[in-house]
Design a protein around this motif. Structure first.
Motif, PDB file in Angstrom:
ATOM      1  N   UNK A 154       0.829  -1.207   0.000  1.00 17.13           N
ATOM      2  CA  UNK A 154       0.000   0.000   0.000  1.00 17.13           C
ATOM      3  C   UNK A 154       0.866   1.261   0.000  1.00 17.13           C
ATOM      4  N   UNK A 155       1.809   1.267  -0.916  1.00 10.63           N
ATOM      5  CA  UNK A 155       2.622   2.471  -1.077  1.00 10.63           C
ATOM      6  C   UNK A 155       4.016   2.353  -0.509  1.00 10.63           C
ATOM      7  N   UNK A 156       4.589   1.180  -0.631  1.00 11.64           N
ATOM      8  CA  UNK A 156       5.960   1.009  -0.167  1.00 11.64           C
ATOM      9  C   UNK A 156       6.045   0.951   1.342  1.00 11.64           C
ATOM     10  N   UNK A 157       7.257   1.003   1.852  1.00 11.00           N
ATOM     11  CA  UNK A 157       7.466   0.785   3.282  1.00 11.00           C
ATOM     12  C   UNK A 157       6.882   1.908   4.142  1.00 11.00           C
ATOM     13  N   UNK A 158       6.672   3.073   3.570  1.00  5.42           N
ATOM     14  CA  UNK A 158       6.145   4.191   4.367  1.00  5.42           C
ATOM     15  C   UNK A 158       4.843   4.774   3.821  1.00  5.42           C
ATOM     16  N   UNK A 159       4.323   4.205   2.762  1.00  4.36           N
ATOM     17  CA  UNK A 159       3.118   4.765   2.165  1.00  4.36           C
ATOM     18  C   UNK A 159       3.373   5.946   1.246  1.00  4.36           C
ATOM     19  N   UNK A 160       4.633   6.149   0.888  1.00  3.26           N
ATOM     20  CA  UNK A 160       4.967   7.311   0.075  1.00  3.26           C
ATOM     21  C   UNK A 160       4.595   7.130  -1.390  1.00  3.26           C
ATOM     22  N   UNK A 161       4.291   5.896  -1.790  1.00  2.00           N
ATOM     23  CA  UNK A 161       3.847   5.671  -3.177  1.00  2.00           C
ATOM     24  C   UNK A 161       2.435   5.086  -3.188  1.00  2.00           C
ATOM     25  N   UNK A 162       1.707   5.426  -2.149  1.00  3.36           N
ATOM     26  CA  UNK A 162       0.357   4.888  -1.971  1.00  3.36           C
ATOM     27  C   UNK A 162      -0.543   5.208  -3.171  1.00  3.36           C
ATOM     28  N   UNK A 163      -1.193   4.183  -3.656  1.00  3.75           N
ATOM     29  CA  UNK A 163      -2.172   4.387  -4.730  1.00  3.75           C
ATOM     30  C   UNK A 163      -1.585   4.421  -6.124  1.00  3.75           C
ATOM     31  N   UNK A 164      -0.280   4.535  -6.238  1.00  2.00           N
ATOM     32  CA  UNK A 164       0.317   4.718  -7.569  1.00  2.00           C
ATOM     33  C   UNK A 164       0.259   3.436  -8.392  1.00  2.00           C
ATOM     34  N   UNK A 165       0.578   2.307  -7.764  1.00  3.33           N
ATOM     35  CA  UNK A 165       0.626   1.053  -8.509  1.00  3.33           C
ATOM     36  C   UNK A 165      -0.761   0.695  -9.040  1.00  3.33           C
TER      37      UNK A 165
END
Lengths: 727, 452
Positions: A432-443
């Motif tokens: 859900x956006x990498x280890x910190x949520x910094x890419x959340x929603x992108x995939x």
């Protein structure tokens, strides 16, 4: 007794040899073209060695004499849009690509050197001599030859260093919807280096149209291939990664050509990479005009035996046997090539009037010394006309949210607006956006443009660099922790940071590298650095370090506009903060503009990222009338000297505040600049707040002791106050 | 090897200075940076620190004795030297015991005389405290950094500003780390503010929390008298007051004329002025203005003693004494005669305000021939003040109080104020002082004339 059954590689590993039938079947025009290119390269290299012998080549001259067959055989069939890159011994690779580009691989044996061929020869030799008319304006020399127009992506002086970038070019070719391919040339010495092996894995995983072309000339300088590997049949590396491999006699250009055709068919069809190992032999030592035997690492009879298999003689004999060429024509090709190089050299060097019988570089051909720093980065003209917004002055609509959601939010917004943006890194597509949520929603929104990478920072950031150089895509690479820059240091600093300048200063490298400072998270000595200092003291990178979510949005937008590599530093302490961000996510923060977070007259505090808040807290606690400047842009070229200078002239005292360890700290270069620019305005030495010498440990207490937070800024302010004398 | 300590050039172009107080005794061991003596010139008293470590073998001048700059004033033996050469104090033999150190002194002095002229070093000359370098050996390890080897640390901004404004940095005491002259020092100097009380920390380590807020803690003296008093170190301001007023009271021939002034009309006028006016006019403002009017009528009194001549001033500049924490300051109101009462009130309030904030400039403290000191607000009936040199007069103003006054043969109750003019007889004779006081009284009692 365990049951044992034999496992075989999933792909083919083939030795390909030509037969008389193959030669008969070959297009005579192709064979003539091969001979022409072989002769032109041979005459070129002889000229280089001759000039080197006269001391006119500054630096090494790695001759390819003897091993031209591999490059010519593999490249003569490529398109101009196909890419090649190469190694420190790359004249033949570069020339084969450039000559094939201008000639289509077809030559008139009666008029071997038309103007465009002559120009290629002259500009290449000029480059090797370090002259302004060279392909890279003399910056690159022998080991950095680049001509994008011809698909020559650049040769490389780091063994294996060009391979990840080549894979990035292949990624761009494939994802731009073309059937073009990229071939990366390297030697037996490079086959064991991480860049190559990591890239084999990545290219196979992502089925890139990428050829690994191993020029196995048996010696890494003086070390034999048998000494350094348990599998000296180097094409054997391929099947372990699921890459089909061909082994060919590199002294037989047709064999190389046929193997390349087979490999290219797969690559162009989207079936993924290939390995081609061509056994070749350099007739001379690593560099210079003497044979290897003169240095005692190989016997003369071995050299004699390989010289007997000279690819030029092989192709000539076959053409004569086929009746496709007369001896006189063949001699004429050689004579024309030699004459062409004589003419080219005479345009670049002249008799030295001060030394009888010697030659010198024509003095007017040198680059202007003032060119030394031109083109380290772009001129930022790409930012002209963009809509900027200063969050400090913004009174429009805002939305409250977490900092980390702004990180993901602005990227999603940009990816919607700009199809070129591609995000890659470890786990960026999952969790859900990498280890910190910094890419959340992108995939979810862009499944093809958010790439979870293998754990191989060197390869995937280098691949990003290759994508950036290609220009059709805008890679946004994430390093999960900043310390991984050391793992990827070659690609980050030697390749991406230097690529524009080293190859002449014109080719942009639009790449964004994101990473997060994690001091305070307990991840210990190998995860908790602040990368700002290392990047700021390395050439080519721009750096932003946003301290607020609103700044993050604007700075990321500007970073994505820029035609330069930009490091975007984040901090885990900032991620959970709830802040107001302008609703419209399209605004840019102007390049090189710092923010005054607090005005004051006693001391100028220069800080960035999470330390902005700590500095403001410390100012509050001490009551010192400090001016706190949030630098935002940290690199040498983007630094806001106007704002900082105005402040220093008022306060006459400077405190540079950062969190991390002393050694790689950011403030060192800044303190140096400040004291030189503002010496006469300073009332005390430039003061610093940093962490301790050690990298932060995992123990909570030791970690806290190793890093700077509010308390350390308080102490720093007190040092400044002590330096102000008595009131 | 003994070192000779010579009288430092405390200020540029000062040729002579006195040891005001010795801060060490013979036989005492001193470290580099330890205060040796207070050296006094006409303009300053400066603590002079040791530049070498060792034992004080001899003090060559007595307290209060003036000697030429560069003359030997003390001898310091090198570390270890005391064991063989220093005279044990007390009864170690009157003749034999005292002799060796003196011999050592002579040898050291002779050697110094043969050395190159120390005064030629520009940095040494520029230094108020370092003076002529006297150390014979190399600088000692761990010696106080800023002034080691005679070099004085001055921050870059201070160097630049001093150059631009023509300030002689030798006159600016440094209070930054290791005695560095920092911006505040220069600003204080320019504002004419006295130097701070404490010598700076010899901070090898960063100082902890700044402790500059209050006056220094009185320290218990180590002497047997300790129980009977607390010793408060002198501040620079206190030193300046002591020096200047002692000089005034002992060298200026003061005489005094006293008068009673009826204040009813002036106080009524003030009430009218302040009734709805923008500017609040104080009694003192009106008195300043009246004094200016008196000088206009008696211009000969507006003059000062200049040694070889008398300076007669073209404008009436009036200093007003402002009590501040730890002392007093006397900022000058310029050209009071040509300014309106409102203007005087505004300017006066502003000067007083800045005086209390310590933000006056040096120039604002200089000039004028006359001061007014008003203690009336404290209920003082009358007092006499010491002239503020180089001025020639000061008016001491007491409180206005209701008193019986004989008018036209009848006793009336009037508000009356007693004023005392202290005058410098070198400039102002008795009759002149009387004329001035009469003019002043007339103006105060007919205050509309003040406003003209």
């Amino acid at each position: 007794m365990p049951k044992r059954s034999r496992l075989d590689p999933a792909v083919d590993w083939i030795r390909l040899e030509t037969t008389d039938e193959d030669w008969k079947a070959a297009d005579p025009g192709l064979l003539t073209g091969m001979l022409a290119e072989l002769h032109l390269i041979r005459a070129f290299e002889e000229t280089v060695l001759e000039l080197a012998g006269e001391g006119l080549v500054h630096g090494p001259a790695h001759s390819s004499i003897g091993q031209e067959g591999g490059a010519v055989g593999s490249i003569i069939g490529l398109r101009s849009a196909d890419g090649v890159n190469g190694s420190h011994r790359g004249h033949h690779q570069f020339l084969a690509k450039a000559l094939t580009h201008v000639s289509g691989g077809r030559f008139d044996t009666g008029a071997l050197v038309p103007d465009e061929v002559d120009t290629v020869l002259q500009r290449t030799l000029a480059e090797i001599l370090g002259l302004a008319q060279g392909f890279c304006r003399g910056r690159g020399g022998s080991m950095h030859l680049q001509w994008f127009e011809a698909g020559a992506l650049g040769t490389n002086a780091i063994v294996g260093g060009g391979v990840p970038m080549g894979a990035g070019n292949a990624w761009a070719q494939r994802h731009a919807g073309t059937s073009d391919l990229t071939m990366s040339y390297f030697g037996d010495g490079a086959v064991n280096i991480g860049s190559v092996l990591e890239t084999m894995n990545l290219a196979a995983a992502w089925r890139l149209p990428f050829g690994f072309f191993i020029e196995n000339n048996l010696y890494a300088v003086s070390t034999t291939v048998q000494e350094v590997t348990g599998e000296a049949r180097l094409s054997g590396r391929g099947p372990g990664f699921g890459i089909p491999a061909w082994q060919v006699d590199g002294m037989d250009p047709l064999a190389v050509h046929l193997a390349t055709e087979e490999a290219a068919e797969r690559m162009r069809a989207g079936d993924g990479p290939a390995v081609i190992e061509a056994e070749v032999y350099r007739f001379f030592h690593q560099n210079g005009p003497y044979p290897g035997s003169a240095f005692g690492y190989r016997p003369k009879d071995e050299e004699t035996s390989w010289r007997g298999r000279d690819p030029i003689e092989r192709v000539t004999r076959q053409l004569l046997d086929l009746g496709a060429m007369t001896q006189q024509e063949a001699d004429g090709v050689r004579e024309q090539a030699v004459q062409a190089m004589r003419d080219v050299a005479s345009r670049l060097v002249e008799p030295d009037p001060e030394s009888d019988g010697k030659r010198r570089i024509r003095p007017d051909l040198w680059p202007d010394p003032a060119f030394v720093d031109v083109g380290i980065r772009g001129d930022a003209s790409e930012l002209e006309g963009v809509r900027t917004l200063e969050p400090l002055d913004h009174d429009g609509e805002t939305r409250s949210g977490r900092f980390v959601d702004a990180v993901a939010g602005v990227m999603q917004h940009r990816m919607e607006q700009d199809e070129r943006i591609v995000v890659l890194g470890e786990d960026v597509h999952r969790l859900n956006g990498g280890t910190n949520g910094a890419t959340k929603g992108l995939a979810k929104a862009f499944p093809d443009r958010v790439l979870g990478t293998p754990i191989s920072e060197n390869a995937f950031v280098g691949l990003g660099g290759g994508m950036a150089l290609d220009g059709r895509f805008r890679p946004v690479v994430e390093f999960m922790y900043p310390d991984f820059l050391w793992v990827a240091a070659d690609q980050v600093f030697n390749q991406i940071g230097k690529a524009r300048h080293m190859f002449g200063g014109d080719n942009p490298v639009p790449l964004v590298l994101r990473t997060k400072v994690a001091m305070g998270s307990g991840y210990g000595s190998q995860h908790l650095m602040d990368p700002a200092g290392v990047f700021a003291t390395s050439v080519g990178w721009r750096i932003v370090a946003p301290s607020t979510a609103a700044d993050y949005v604007g700075l990321m937008n500007t970073a994505l506009d820029l035609q330069d590599p930009v490091l975007v530093i984040e901090h885990i302490d900032l991620y959970p903060l709830t802040e107001d961000v302008p609703v419209d996510l399209d605004y840019r923060l102007p390049l090189g503009k710092a923010a005054v977070r607090r005005s004051g007259d006693d001391v100028t505090v220069l800080t960035y990222l999470s330390m902005v808040r700590h500095a403001l807290e410390a100012v509050e606690q001490t009551g010192v009338d400090a001016e706190v400047i949030d630098l935002r842009w940290l690199d040498r070229a983007s630094f806001d000297w106007d704002t900082v200078g105005e402040s220093i002239k008022r306060t006459n005292a400077v405190l540079i505040v950062e969190q991390g360890a002393q050694g790689t700290s950011y403030g060192g270069w800044l303190a140096d600049e400040v004291q030189r620019r503002f010496f006469d305005w300073l009332d005390q030495p430039v003061q610093r707040v940093t962490g301790s010498e050690a990298s932060p440990s995992i123990s909570k207490v030791l970690e806290r002791a190793a890093i700077a937070r509010t308390e350390e800024v308080v102490a720093g302010l007190e040092r400044v106050v002590a330096g102000m004398g008595e009131r | 090897m003994a070192s000779v300590v010579r009288m430092p050039e405390v200020l540029a172009n000062v040729t002579e200075a006195a040891v005001a107080n010795w801060l060490v005794q013979k036989g005492q061991t001193v470290a580099v940076g330890a205060p040796l003596a207070e050296v006094e010139t006409e303009k300053a008293v400066v603590e002079y620190a040791a530049e070498v470590e060792g034992t004080v073998l001899d003090l060559l001048v007595e307290e209060g004795q003036s000697v030429a700059v560069g003359e030997p004033i003390a001898v310091i033996g090198a570390p270890g030297e005391e064991s063989s050469e220093a005279a044990p104090s007390g009864d170690a033999g009157i003749a034999g015991g005292a002799e060796p150190p003196v011999a050592a002194d002579r040898a050291a002095i002779d050697e110094q005389a043969a050395a190159p002229e120390p005064e030629t070093a520009p940095e040494a000359a520029a230094s108020p405290v370092a003076g002529a370098p006297t150390a014979l050996g190399a600088p000692h390890e761990g010696s106080g950094g800023a002034e080691e080897g005679g070099r004085r640390a001055v921050s870059p901004i201070v160097r630049r500003l001093a150059r631009e404004r023509g300030v002689d940095l030798a006159r600016v005491p440094g209070t930054g780390p290791d005695g560095r002259v920092v911006r505040r020092d220069l600003e204080r100097f320019l504002a004419g503010q006295p130097e701070p009380q404490e010598a700076p920390e010899p901070a090898a380590e960063p100082a902890p929390a700044p402790q500059r807020s209050a006056a220094p803690e009185p320290s218990r003296a180590a002497a047997p008298d300790a129980a009977r008093f607390d010793e408060v170190p002198l501040t620079g301001m206190r030193r300046a007051i002591a020096r200047r007023l002692t000089e005034s009271k002992t060298t200026v021939p003061h005489f005094y004329v006293v008068g009673d002034v009826r204040m009813d009309a002036l106080l009524d006028l003030r009430a009218q002025l302040n009734d709805g006016g923008d500017v609040r006019v104080s009694v003192n403002d009106l008195l300043v203005k009246a004094a200016a009017g008196a000088f206009k009528r008696v211009p000969d009194a507006n003059a000062t003693w200049a040694g070889t001549a008398i300076h007669r001033h073209r404008t009436v500049d009036v200093s007003i004494a402002v009590a501040i924490e730890g002392g007093l300051l006397t900022p000058v109101l310029r050209d009071v005669g040509s300014r309106s009462i409102g203007d005087v009130a505004t300017a006066s309030a502003e000067l007083i305000d800045r005086a209390r904030q310590g933000r006056l400039k040096q120039a604002e403290l200089e000039g004028g021939a006359f001061s007014i000191s008003n203690l009336g607000m404290h209920g003082v009936k009358e007092f006499s003040a010491i002239i503020n040199p180089p001025q020639s007069a000061i008016l001491a103003v007491g409180a206005a109080s209701a008193r019986p006054v004989v008018e036209d043969g009848r006793i009336e109750v009037r508000r009356v104020m007693t004023v005392t003019l202290s005058a410098d007889h070198r400039v102002i004779d008795g009759a002149l002082a009387a004329q001035w006081l009469a003019a002043f009284t007339d103006l105060v009692e007919h205050p509309m004339r003040i406003l003209l």
